[in-house]
Design an enzyme around this catalytic site. Structure first.
Site, PDB file in Angstrom:
ATOM      1  N   GLY A  79       0.791  -1.361   0.101  1.00 52.06           N
ATOM      2  CA  GLY A  79      -0.094  -0.075  -0.072  1.00 52.06           C
ATOM      3  C   GLY A  79       0.881   1.320   0.069  1.00 52.06           C
ATOM      4  O   GLY A  79       2.123   1.221   0.064  1.00 52.06           O
ATOM      5  N   GLU A 139       4.190  -2.356  -6.042  1.00 54.41           N
ATOM      6  CA  GLU A 139       5.195  -2.894  -5.456  1.00 54.41           C
ATOM      7  C   GLU A 139       5.199  -4.362  -5.404  1.00 54.41           C
ATOM      8  O   GLU A 139       5.967  -5.072  -5.093  1.00 54.41           O
ATOM      9  CB  GLU A 139       4.575  -2.619  -3.669  1.00 54.41           C
ATOM     10  CG  GLU A 139       4.866  -0.961  -3.574  1.00 54.41           C
ATOM     11  CD  GLU A 139       4.083  -0.603  -2.093  1.00 54.41           C
ATOM     12  OE1 GLU A 139       3.539  -1.423  -1.670  1.00 54.41           O
ATOM     13  OE2 GLU A 139       4.233   0.758  -2.028  1.00 54.41           O
ATOM     14  N   ASP A 192      -1.405   5.944  17.099  1.00 50.29           N
ATOM     15  CA  ASP A 192      -1.053   4.359  16.692  1.00 50.29           C
ATOM     16  C   ASP A 192      -0.461   4.289  15.144  1.00 50.29           C
ATOM     17  O   ASP A 192       0.125   3.276  14.889  1.00 50.29           O
ATOM     18  CB  ASP A 192      -2.148   3.352  16.833  1.00 50.29           C
ATOM     19  CG  ASP A 192      -2.297   3.108  18.335  1.00 50.29           C
ATOM     20  OD1 ASP A 192      -1.634   3.432  19.132  1.00 50.29           O
ATOM     21  OD2 ASP A 192      -3.705   2.615  18.675  1.00 50.29           O
ATOM     22  N   GLU A 220      11.304  -7.630  -1.162  1.00 48.81           N
ATOM     23  CA  GLU A 220      10.607  -9.112  -1.328  1.00 48.81           C
ATOM     24  C   GLU A 220       9.293  -9.198  -0.896  1.00 48.81           C
ATOM     25  O   GLU A 220       8.870  -8.360  -0.239  1.00 48.81           O
ATOM     26  CB  GLU A 220      11.321  -9.755   0.003  1.00 48.81           C
ATOM     27  CG  GLU A 220      11.385 -11.253   0.041  1.00 48.81           C
ATOM     28  CD  GLU A 220      12.087 -11.835   1.276  1.00 48.81           C
ATOM     29  OE1 GLU A 220      11.837 -13.167   1.358  1.00 48.81           O
ATOM     30  OE2 GLU A 220      12.691 -11.442   2.074  1.00 48.81           O
TER      31      GLU A 220
END
Length: 152
Positions: free
Chosen positions: A48, A68, A86, A122
């Site tokens: 994302g 990605e 958070d 990766e």
């Protein structure tokens, strides 16, 4: 990094900003979750990124997953919206962000996995029992909610 964010950082430097992002928990036929290992901080994360000007969060999620991971994802289902303390992140380059993140889920995708070697080094499917410990902070929240939603 999104062009919008790059241009914004030229003006304000590394000081904290609020950014909107979108990511997708991609689930394969075995129930495994696709994660990417990020280039900037070596943490595992849900694919994302940041919303570009004029883009919907769904368009962002689809674009970022493709960029990605090389996968084309379809039929997004909203898992949750994440914001507040958070979602604060200080990146290795010093940039500070409070993310407002829309997390989606999908088990409909095609293509071949290929990390872009720019943001992802990766990409790998993980079973729920073997999720890595070194997760990006926001994605730990997202994955916990996903696990609750499937009763794990």
């Amino acid at each position: 990094m999104a062009d919008y964010v790059r241009e914004l950082r030229k003006l304000i430097g590394s000081q904290p900003v609020i950014l909107c992002g979108a990511g997708v928990i991609i689930i394969n036929s075995k129930g495994e979750i696709l994660l990417q290992r990020r280039m900037d901080n070596d943490l595992w994360a849900v694919p994302g990124g940041a919303v570009e000007l004029g883009e919907t969060v769904e368009e962002t999620a689809i674009r970022e997953v493709f960029e990605e991971t090389g996968l084309r994802v379809r039929n997004l289902k909203l898992l949750g919206i994440y914001s507040g303390e958070d979602t604060y992140c200080k990146y290795p380059n010093g940039d500070e962000v409070y993310w407002i993140t829309m997390a989606f889920m999908s088990n409909e995708f095609d293509g071949c996995i290929r990390p872009d070697n720019y943001e992802s080094k990766e990409c790998k499917f993980f079973s729920i029992e073997e999720l890595p410990e070194n997760l990006f902070n926001i994605d730990r929240l997202v994955l916990n909610d996903y696990l609750k939603s499937i009763g794990e």
